[in-house]
Each structure stands twice: as C-alpha cells, then as structure tokens.
Write an enzyme that holds these catalytic residues in place. Structure first.
Site: not given
Length: 339
Positions: A111, A115, A178, A180-181, A220, A249
């Site tokens: 994915n 966010f 994450s 993805n940021t 996390k 994660n």
C-alpha cells in the site's frame, strides 16, 4: 465458511473498493449484525500492559479503520483492542489511486495510501459517538503528520493530534515509520527522534494534569533498520520514558515478491514477507529493553503459530492487519485459543 465466501467476492473488487465495502459493512450502526454474522466467541485471556487491562492480547493494527468509523463493529469480532488512524491534524486525500495491491501468492499487500484521512476532528467525533453508543473496549489512536508539514515542524502536528485525542484514547501511538509520507522515517533517528519524544512526553505530562488521567504513549517503528539503529531507538525510547514500542510497520524490501504481479509497486509491503523482519526487530528490542518497556508485535501474523513466535520473542501484545484480510475474523479466535 462465511468469510471465505465473502472473501471471494471482495477479492474480485479492486483492493481499495473492497476496503471501502468492508468499512461500510462494519460501521458502528451495524455492529450487532456484524457480530451475529462473523463474530466468534473469543475466550478471555486477560493481560495487563502499559497499566491497561486488555481482555485478550490480539488487537487490530492501525490502517484499516483510519477514521474511527468501525470501532464497535471491529471490536465485536473479539479483538482485545482496536487501534484507529493514522490520523493527521488536517484532512488529506493521500496518494493517487491505485494505491493498494494484493499479492495473494504471498499472502501480502503493498500500500502507498499516504495517511489519507478526514482529519483528527472527524475521528474524535466518531470515537465520541462510539463511546456514547456503548463501546467500552480498549482503544488506541495512531497519530501522524500532514504530508505538507515540514520535517522540522513535525512535532507540532503530533502535539496537535495528541491534544485532540488524549481524553478519548486508552493509549496513543506515534507513527514515525510509514514509508508513504516523505521524510517521516527520518524522525526515527538521532536528535530528530529525541527532540520529538521529549516534546511529546512534556505534552503528555501537561495533558495528564489537565484531564486527571495518564494516557500511555507508544512509538511505531519500521522493520528496515540495522541492529545498531534498533538499539539506538530503544535507548532513546527508554531515555524519554516512552510507555511502549510497536514493531513493526510495513517494509520497503521486496525480497520474496520481486517476481510476483504488483511486486514492484511502490509503497509498504505487509503480510508474510515482513514476518521474519519484524520478528528480528522484536528480538533486538527485547534484548536491549530488557523488560523495561513492553513491545507490541505486528507484521505477518497469519496464524496462532506466528502470533506465538512474536510473543516468545518478547512481545506482550500482538496486532493483525493483512493476516486478518486473508484469514478473516476466525484468525482472532484461533490465536487466542492457542495462547
């Protein structure tokens, strides 16, 4: 049996369409019906972690219910706790679609959601309504920063979210891992991590006085860390008296899925391919923390055996996400029954 039928239908849909169908199905007004259809009687296996009494040690990881819309529905399936989010101060759409990809040959998902959420005020209102409707389970709220917030200002976003969710959460998770940021994972290292955690602990102390209760903070972390980096993070967490660490994660590695359809998509890889990576991080953390801080294990838990491996490595609680997508609600009961 019922979930296997539902899964065949859901897996014919685009992955994000299927996610939206599930969210609509599990929204709070449907909680009772959902329990009747999918819920299994999950035994009580109580455990106290972070000063919180959990009815059992199996939780739903953040990411599935980003906006806190299905708290009662998911809790009705037998989870010992539910973690919602990641939520940011302001609403944001996330990355361009398509942004979720199934890799069924590997029981995995990639994915790059970014966010996507309706903002912290929306989530708080959903949590408030769930509690008014009778939800009294253990709730974690996972907080992050907006994509357009500069790295040097990230702590302001976390503090803003923390202030908003404090009175509604049983624990708060700080998501700095994450993939993805942009720039988010840089917060896991050195002075940046220390500065962020020190600011959050100071805010926690103020909020504890204001609300008359102490809400634990968890952090996390990513699986893509060297042993030295894991040890450095562990030391920083202890120095700042953080209450728990969640490991891990999703991973940026594509080991084992390189030749599968969608295996080359950008984003975080979850499921069985991250199982051993997360387990290794848990072992390293456990050795370094030496019982001074609880670990919540997540990553590739698709069976009771995988869950017990995380607990044996040093975790006190476990969370599922991708395994839950592939195995369904029965996974919760199977894990708890074998503990």
């Amino acid at each position: 049996m019922l979930y296997s039928i539902a899964r065949k239908f859901l897996f014919k849909l685009d992955a994000e369409q299927a996610h939206d169908v599930v969210i609509n199905m599990f929204k709070s007004p449907a909680a009772t019906a959902v329990k009747g259809l999918y819920g299994a009687k999950v035994a009580d296996k109580p455990v106290n972690v972070m000063g919180i009494d959990f009815p059992n040690p199996v939780g739903l990881a953040a990411g599935l219910d980003k906006n806190g819309e299905c708290i009662r529905g998911f809790s009705a399936l037998g989870f010992g706790f539910v973690e919602v989010g990641t939520v940011t101060p302001r609403p944001q759409p996330g990355n361009d679609k398509p942004r979720i990809f199934r890799l069924p040959e590997a029981d995995a998902i990639i994915n790059r959601m970014g966010f996507n959420n309706h903002g912290v005020d929306y989530l708080v209102e959903r949590v408030r309504k769930a509690k008014q409707a009778g939800f009294n389970g253990v709730l974690g709220i996972n907080i992050g920063k907006n994509k357009d917030t500069a790295e040097e200002n990230a702590k302001d976003d976390y503090i803003h979210c923390m202030r908003k969710v404090y009175e509604y959460a049983d624990y708060i998770t700080v998501n700095i891992s994450s993939p993805n940021t942009p720039g988010l994972r840089a917060l896991q290292y050195g002075d940046a991590l220390n500065e962020l955690l020190a600011a959050l602990k100071a805010e926690q102390a103020e909020l504890s006085k204001k609300h008359g209760k102490y809400i634990p903070l968890a952090v996390k972390i990513a699986p893509d860390l060297t042993a030295e980096e894991v040890q450095g993070i562990a030391d920083c967490l202890m120095t700042n008296e953080i209450d728990a660490v969640i490991a891990t994660n999703t991973t940026l590695s594509r080991e084992g899925v390189e030749n599968l359809e969608h295996g080359g998509e950008m984003g975080g890889l979850s499921g069985i391919p991250v199982q051993e990576k997360s387990l290794e991080v848990i072992k390293l953390l456990s050795e370094r923390l030496d019982g001074k801080m609880p670990i919540i294990g997540v990553g590739g838990i698709n069976s009771a055996t995988a869950a017990k491996a995380k607990l044996a490595a040093g975790a006190s609680l476990v969370q599922v996400y991708t395994g839950f997508i592939y195995e369904g609600p029965e996974l919760i009961k199977r894990i708890v029954d074998e503990l």
